[in-house]
Motif scaffolding. Structure first.
Motif, PDB file in Angstrom:
ATOM      1  N   ILE A   1     -23.928 -90.414  31.715  1.00  0.00           N
ATOM      2  CA  ILE A   1     -25.248 -90.898  32.077  1.00  0.00           C
ATOM      3  C   ILE A   1     -25.632 -90.365  33.454  1.00  0.00           C
ATOM      4  O   ILE A   1     -24.839 -90.404  34.405  1.00  0.00           O
ATOM      5  CB  ILE A   1     -25.304 -92.443  32.079  1.00  0.00           C
ATOM      6  CG1 ILE A   1     -24.941 -92.976  30.688  1.00  0.00           C
ATOM      7  CG2 ILE A   1     -26.693 -92.935  32.489  1.00  0.00           C
ATOM      8  CD1 ILE A   1     -24.889 -94.492  30.603  1.00  0.00           C
ATOM      9  N   LEU A   2     -26.851 -89.885  33.556  1.00  0.00           N
ATOM     10  CA  LEU A   2     -27.413 -89.402  34.817  1.00  0.00           C
ATOM     11  C   LEU A   2     -28.292 -90.485  35.422  1.00  0.00           C
ATOM     12  O   LEU A   2     -29.167 -91.028  34.748  1.00  0.00           O
ATOM     13  CB  LEU A   2     -28.248 -88.144  34.556  1.00  0.00           C
ATOM     14  CG  LEU A   2     -29.041 -87.571  35.733  1.00  0.00           C
ATOM     15  CD1 LEU A   2     -28.108 -87.046  36.815  1.00  0.00           C
ATOM     16  CD2 LEU A   2     -29.983 -86.459  35.248  1.00  0.00           C
TER      17      LEU A   2
ATOM     18  N   THR B   1     -28.623 -96.786  46.466  1.00  0.00           N
ATOM     19  CA  THR B   1     -27.325 -97.277  46.953  1.00  0.00           C
ATOM     20  C   THR B   1     -26.287 -97.414  45.853  1.00  0.00           C
ATOM     21  O   THR B   1     -25.154 -97.822  46.130  1.00  0.00           O
ATOM     22  CB  THR B   1     -27.499 -98.649  47.629  1.00  0.00           C
ATOM     23  OG1 THR B   1     -27.897 -99.609  46.633  1.00  0.00           O
ATOM     24  CG2 THR B   1     -28.533 -98.602  48.741  1.00  0.00           C
ATOM     25  N   GLY B   2     -26.663 -97.095  44.622  1.00  0.00           N
ATOM     26  CA  GLY B   2     -25.750 -97.287  43.495  1.00  0.00           C
ATOM     27  C   GLY B   2     -25.813 -98.666  42.896  1.00  0.00           C
ATOM     28  O   GLY B   2     -25.204 -98.931  41.851  1.00  0.00           O
TER      29      GLY B   2
ATOM     30  N   LEU C   1     -23.507 -99.480  34.972  1.00  0.00           N
ATOM     31  CA  LEU C   1     -23.129 -98.527  33.936  1.00  0.00           C
ATOM     32  C   LEU C   1     -21.647 -98.194  33.986  1.00  0.00           C
ATOM     33  O   LEU C   1     -20.986 -98.064  32.943  1.00  0.00           O
ATOM     34  CB  LEU C   1     -23.975 -97.263  34.071  1.00  0.00           C
ATOM     35  CG  LEU C   1     -25.480 -97.447  33.839  1.00  0.00           C
ATOM     36  CD1 LEU C   1     -26.236 -96.179  34.234  1.00  0.00           C
ATOM     37  CD2 LEU C   1     -25.769 -97.813  32.390  1.00  0.00           C
ATOM     38  N   VAL C   2     -21.093 -98.043  35.180  1.00  0.00           N
ATOM     39  CA  VAL C   2     -19.664 -97.774  35.320  1.00  0.00           C
ATOM     40  C   VAL C   2     -18.847 -98.951  34.809  1.00  0.00           C
ATOM     41  O   VAL C   2     -17.840 -98.786  34.102  1.00  0.00           O
ATOM     42  CB  VAL C   2     -19.327 -97.443  36.785  1.00  0.00           C
ATOM     43  CG1 VAL C   2     -17.820 -97.526  37.026  1.00  0.00           C
ATOM     44  CG2 VAL C   2     -19.825 -96.050  37.151  1.00  0.00           C
TER      45      VAL C   2
ATOM     46  N   ALA D   1     -16.210 -95.094  41.492  1.00  0.00           N
ATOM     47  CA  ALA D   1     -15.888 -94.451  40.211  1.00  0.00           C
ATOM     48  C   ALA D   1     -16.983 -93.493  39.754  1.00  0.00           C
ATOM     49  O   ALA D   1     -16.767 -92.727  38.810  1.00  0.00           O
ATOM     50  CB  ALA D   1     -15.650 -95.511  39.130  1.00  0.00           C
ATOM     51  N   GLY D   2     -18.156 -93.532  40.378  1.00  0.00           N
ATOM     52  CA  GLY D   2     -19.233 -92.619  40.017  1.00  0.00           C
ATOM     53  C   GLY D   2     -19.153 -91.333  40.826  1.00  0.00           C
ATOM     54  O   GLY D   2     -18.364 -91.204  41.773  1.00  0.00           O
ATOM     55  N   GLU D   3     -19.962 -90.374  40.424  1.00  0.00           N
ATOM     56  CA  GLU D   3     -20.097 -89.130  41.196  1.00  0.00           C
ATOM     57  C   GLU D   3     -21.526 -89.044  41.705  1.00  0.00           C
ATOM     58  O   GLU D   3     -22.474 -89.178  40.911  1.00  0.00           O
ATOM     59  CB  GLU D   3     -19.794 -87.901  40.340  1.00  0.00           C
ATOM     60  CG  GLU D   3     -19.999 -86.596  41.113  1.00  0.00           C
ATOM     61  CD  GLU D   3     -19.829 -85.360  40.249  1.00  0.00           C
ATOM     62  OE1 GLU D   3     -20.399 -84.315  40.608  1.00  0.00           O
ATOM     63  OE2 GLU D   3     -19.145 -85.437  39.223  1.00  0.00           O
TER      64      GLU D   3
END
Length: 237
Positions: free
Chosen positions: A57-58, A64-65, A72-73, A98-100
């Motif tokens: 997912i993009l 800020t996440g 989603l993570v 855990a995201g990029e």
């Protein structure tokens, strides 16, 4: 190759002057000023629950996440987030390790995917090179002038696999590249009334699978109350 949505658009017209700087200055005050995000959480939940675990997912305009990338993570998906603001990207990396996340311009996404510089996408199946299963674009396209928004939507359409999902939100307003005060800074925003927004989304190759709206009053007194529109969309094959 995916990312051809900007073909025909004059890149010299792109002017993000002051936009990233405003969000750099705002930093984590953004989450304080916008503490209640029921609509965003509901639309993010639709995206998370409609895709199989491990989907790619993009998150466009990840901020800020919080809450979307984290949501989603937590649901078991692989998230790649982009934002114009280096400060927002730094906060997203801290909030969702855990995201990029990377600093990137929306119009450059196609080239980033093609070069393998975004999440190693060209090296990873299952849906073919440069394909996302889902995209979240919460209040990111409203930062563009109206003339650019259809191109941005076509770009996102091209980055999705066939039948891929797009969770999109905008503020309902009949404005185009309009300067507003925002947490002690100035940003430029665009919007549509809801019938126009639906049409723009459909013209870009999406079907609207669901829709909701929320009256929202930010905690900050210099940001006026607004109507937030959330569209749950599916890419037509």
């Amino acid at each position: 190759m995916s990312g051809e949505g900007y073909d025909g658009y004059d890149r010299l017209q792109i002017d993000r002057t002051g936009q990233a700087e405003a969000f750099d200055a705002i930093g984590d005050r953004y989450d304080e000023a916008f503490p209640h995000k029921e609509g965003q959480l509901a639309s993010g939940r639709w995206l998370a629950e409609s895709l199989p675990a491990g989907s790619r997912i993009l998150d466009v305009g990840c901020g800020t996440g919080l809450p979307t990338a984290a949501q989603l993570v937590t649901a078991g998906h692989r998230v790649v987030g982009i934002d114009l603001s280096p400060t927002m990207v730094k906060l997203a990396r801290e909030n969702v390790p855990a995201g990029e996340f990377r600093v990137a311009e929306l119009a450059d996404l196609g080239e980033l995917v093609a070069s393998g510089k975004l999440g190693g996408l060209t090296a990873e199946p299952p849906h073919g090179p440069g394909r996302f299963d889902g995209i979240a674009a919460f209040f990111s396209l409203l930062m563009l002038p109206r003339a650019e928004i259809p191109y941005a939507l076509r770009l996102l359409h091209g980055l999705l696999r066939p039948e891929g999902l797009l969770a999109l939100s905008m503020v309902e307003a009949d404005v185009d590249d309009f300067a507003i005060p925002f947490l002690g800074n100035t940003i430029r925003v665009s919007g549509y009334v809801r019938d126009e927004l639906r049409q723009v989304v459909r013209d870009a190759g999406f079907e609207v699978a669901g829709e909701d709206s929320y009256a929202y009053a930010p905690a900050s007194t210099d940001v006026p109350p607004e109507i937030q529109l959330f569209l749950n969309c599916r890419r037509r094959a």
